[in-house]
Design a protein around this motif. Structure first.
Motif, short mmCIF file in Angstrom:
data_model
loop_
_atom_site.label_atom_id
_atom_site.label_comp_id
_atom_site.label_asym_id
_atom_site.label_seq_id
_atom_site.Cartn_x
_atom_site.Cartn_y
_atom_site.Cartn_z
N GLU A 33 22.36 -0.27 0.74
CA GLU A 33 23.73 -0.75 0.59
C GLU A 33 24.04 -1.17 -0.84
O GLU A 33 25.21 -1.33 -1.21
N ASN A 34 22.99 -1.32 -1.65
CA ASN A 34 23.18 -1.75 -3.05
C ASN A 34 22.38 -0.82 -3.98
O ASN A 34 21.44 -1.25 -4.66
N PRO A 35 22.73 0.48 -4.02
CA PRO A 35 21.96 1.44 -4.81
C PRO A 35 21.97 1.17 -6.30
O PRO A 35 21.14 1.72 -7.03
N GLY A 36 22.87 0.34 -6.76
CA GLY A 36 22.88 -0.02 -8.17
C GLY A 36 21.63 -0.78 -8.60
O GLY A 36 21.39 -0.94 -9.80
N TYR A 37 20.84 -1.23 -7.63
CA TYR A 37 19.61 -1.97 -7.93
C TYR A 37 18.36 -1.08 -7.88
O TYR A 37 17.25 -1.60 -7.93
N ILE A 38 18.54 0.23 -7.77
CA ILE A 38 17.38 1.12 -7.67
C ILE A 38 16.48 1.02 -8.90
O ILE A 38 15.26 0.89 -8.79
N ASP A 39 17.07 1.06 -10.09
CA ASP A 39 16.25 0.93 -11.31
C ASP A 39 15.56 -0.44 -11.35
O ASP A 39 14.40 -0.54 -11.78
N ALA A 40 16.25 -1.48 -10.92
CA ALA A 40 15.66 -2.82 -10.90
C ALA A 40 14.50 -2.87 -9.90
O ALA A 40 13.48 -3.54 -10.14
N ALA A 41 14.64 -2.15 -8.79
CA ALA A 41 13.57 -2.12 -7.80
C ALA A 41 12.32 -1.45 -8.37
O ALA A 41 11.19 -1.91 -8.16
N VAL A 42 12.52 -0.36 -9.11
CA VAL A 42 11.38 0.33 -9.74
C VAL A 42 10.68 -0.61 -10.71
O VAL A 42 9.45 -0.71 -10.74
N ASP A 43 11.46 -1.33 -11.53
CA ASP A 43 10.86 -2.24 -12.49
C ASP A 43 10.14 -3.41 -11.81
O ASP A 43 9.10 -3.88 -12.31
N GLU A 44 10.66 -3.87 -10.69
CA GLU A 44 9.99 -4.96 -9.99
C GLU A 44 8.67 -4.50 -9.38
O GLU A 44 7.70 -5.25 -9.35
N VAL A 45 8.61 -3.25 -8.93
CA VAL A 45 7.33 -2.69 -8.46
C VAL A 45 6.34 -2.63 -9.61
O VAL A 45 5.17 -3.01 -9.47
N LEU A 46 6.80 -2.15 -10.76
CA LEU A 46 5.92 -2.08 -11.94
C LEU A 46 5.41 -3.45 -12.34
O LEU A 46 4.26 -3.60 -12.76
N ARG A 47 6.27 -4.45 -12.23
CA ARG A 47 5.84 -5.82 -12.56
C ARG A 47 4.89 -6.38 -11.52
O ARG A 47 3.83 -6.92 -11.85
N TYR A 48 5.25 -6.23 -10.27
CA TYR A 48 4.54 -6.91 -9.18
C TYR A 48 3.14 -6.33 -8.96
O TYR A 48 2.19 -7.08 -8.76
N ASP A 49 3.00 -5.02 -9.00
CA ASP A 49 1.70 -4.40 -8.74
C ASP A 49 1.51 -3.19 -9.66
O ASP A 49 1.68 -2.05 -9.25
N PRO A 50 1.16 -3.43 -10.92
CA PRO A 50 1.05 -2.32 -11.89
C PRO A 50 -0.07 -1.35 -11.53
O PRO A 50 -1.12 -1.77 -11.01
N PRO A 51 0.12 -0.05 -11.78
CA PRO A 51 -0.90 0.94 -11.47
C PRO A 51 -2.20 0.74 -12.25
O PRO A 51 -3.27 1.12 -11.78
N ILE A 52 -2.09 0.20 -13.45
CA ILE A 52 -3.29 -0.14 -14.24
C ILE A 52 -3.32 -1.65 -14.40
O ILE A 52 -2.34 -2.25 -14.84
N HIS A 53 -4.45 -2.26 -14.05
CA HIS A 53 -4.54 -3.72 -14.11
C HIS A 53 -5.20 -4.23 -15.37
O HIS A 53 -5.01 -5.39 -15.76
N ILE A 54 -6.01 -3.40 -16.03
CA ILE A 54 -6.78 -3.88 -17.18
C ILE A 54 -6.79 -2.82 -18.28
O ILE A 54 -6.96 -1.63 -18.01
N ASN A 55 -6.63 -3.26 -19.53
CA ASN A 55 -6.77 -2.40 -20.69
C ASN A 55 -7.63 -3.14 -21.72
O ASN A 55 -7.54 -4.37 -21.82
N THR A 56 -8.43 -2.42 -22.45
CA THR A 56 -9.39 -3.05 -23.36
C THR A 56 -9.03 -2.79 -24.82
O THR A 56 -8.67 -1.68 -25.20
N ARG A 57 -9.13 -3.84 -25.62
CA ARG A 57 -8.93 -3.74 -27.05
C ARG A 57 -10.11 -4.43 -27.76
O ARG A 57 -10.84 -5.22 -27.16
N ILE A 58 -10.22 -4.14 -29.06
CA ILE A 58 -11.32 -4.66 -29.89
C ILE A 58 -10.74 -5.43 -31.07
O ILE A 58 -9.77 -4.98 -31.69
N ALA A 59 -11.33 -6.57 -31.38
CA ALA A 59 -10.88 -7.35 -32.54
C ALA A 59 -11.30 -6.65 -33.83
O ALA A 59 -12.49 -6.38 -34.04
N ALA A 60 -10.33 -6.34 -34.67
CA ALA A 60 -10.63 -5.64 -35.93
C ALA A 60 -11.29 -6.58 -36.93
O ALA A 60 -12.03 -6.13 -37.81
#
Length: 376
Positions: free
Chosen positions: A247-274
């Motif tokens: 009923e509120n399709p204007g929130y479709i993009d917001a729904a996608v972003d909330e999924v990305l925030r709530y449960d991201p496909p990648i949980h960890i990324n590694t970096r090295i101190a230069a």
């Protein structure tokens, strides 16, 4: 426990949103490349075949190599490219949802194997000119290869990844060879022209082309498939949520972003101190590993109020696509696929419901939803 916490091994977990953002965007934080690996006392950990191969890809390179290869790709999914791809993605979604509808006529269907895994490979496959009959093979070896990208893979997992890595090399090396022999109107043909002009050594150019094509392909598959599956799972979990979004399709993009925030496909990324540095008040020695925790950062209450509540209307922020020079190349494409799929799902299946909880693979870094039963 703080924004920076010692890991059980010689590394640090970075959990706060702002601190994670600082690491992702800061020039004094590097990817764990070959030069860093060679300086480590425990080199055996980094000698696995799959680990070595992934270290050659774009995500593990630092300047100047990273700069050179990234510029050769250009802005892969700029606005004009997304506009050109939109009709193709819509066609893929329609075809896959036709298949889903056929299966649900007889009861329930697995959304993951029918739709979530098929849409990304159909999209990237047609874009690169990969034959559709090879899609199933690419999906299988990608699932097996990703074990090497976990934090602490077992020897058996590394063995599976090693075999998958050899298969990936064989497949994409041959794909580059075939495209050289028969150029087409596709992205890979364009990359071949770019690197032939840039690199006089044909073998060196083909090696780079193999890595780029392989990396762009596998980077587009599991992460996007997990986003699509999590999106449907989360929207069907709460009674009334699916109906409200219809009923509120204007929130479709917001729904996608909330999924990305709530449960991201990648949980960890590694970096090295230069260099020796201080991060959120914690001294970090040069060459130390820090593990950026995307899930923790996205759930930082200082950035997103009530972060453990899934709220389509929150308008929150997330770090799921990373930041800085390694910002996700395919972010716009992933959004396009998710938006297109959700738009058609809401229209075609107003009574869609889950009949079994989402099944997850046992992983720390790369989330993978393996099954999600749905019906109408």
């Amino acid at each position: 426990m703080g924004d920076v916490v010692r890991a059980p091994w010689d590394a640090y977990f970075v959990t706060g949103y702002d601190t994670c953002s600082e690491v992702l965007r800061g020039r004094n934080w590097l990817a764990p490349d070959f030069a860093w690996q060679e300086r480590q006392a425990d080199t055996e950990r980094w000698e696995a075949v799959a680990t070595q191969e992934m270290t050659k890809t774009l995500s593990r390179l630092n300047a100047p190599e990273h700069t050179c290869q990234r510029r050769s790709l250009g802005n892969l999914f700029d606005r004009s490219t997304i506009e050109r791809l939109t009709p193709q993605v819509e066609e893929h979604v329609t075809r896959l949802l036709d298949e889903l509808a056929d299966k649900m006529r007889w009861g329930e269907a697995d959304f993951v194997s029918t739709v979530s895994e098929q849409l990304p490979i159909s999209t990237i496959g047609s874009w690169l000119g990969i034959p559709p009959e090879d899609y199933a093979h690419i999906l299988e070896i990608t699932h097996n290869q990703v074990h090497a990208q976990e934090l602490l893979p077992t020897k058996s997992q590394l063995a599976v990844s090693a075999e998958a890595t050899e298969q990936l090399r064989s497949y994409f090396t041959e794909l580059v060879k075939q495209r050289r022999a028969s150029p087409g109107n596709d992205v890979l043909t364009g990359w071949i022209h770019t690197w032939d002009a840039r690199e006089p050594d044909r073998d060196a150019a083909d090696e780079i082309l193999y890595r780029l094509t392989m990396f762009v392909t596998i980077a587009s598959l599991e992460t996007t498939a997990t986003l699509l599956s999590a999106m449907v799972d989360l929207l069907l979990k709460e009674p009334g949520r699916w109906d409200w979004l219809r009923e509120n399709p204007g929130y479709i993009d917001a729904a996608v972003d909330e999924v990305l925030r709530y449960d991201p496909p990648i949980h960890i990324n590694t970096r090295i101190a230069a260099d020796d540095t201080v991060l959120a008040g914690v001294p970090i020695a040069k060459d130390s590993m820090v593990h950026v925790m995307y899930g923790a950062a996205n759930h930082d209450p200082r950035r997103n109020d009530d972060p453990d509540t899934f709220d389509v209307g929150r308008g929150g922020t997330h770090l799921t696509f990373g930041g800085g020079v390694h910002y996700c190349l395919g972010a716009a494409l992933a959004r396009l696929e998710a938006r297109t799929l959700l738009t058609q799902l809401l229209k075609r299946f107003p009574t869609l419901r889950a009949v079994s909880p989402a099944g997850y693979a046992s992983r720390l870094v790369f989330r993978r939803i393996t099954s999600l039963g749905v019906t109408t």
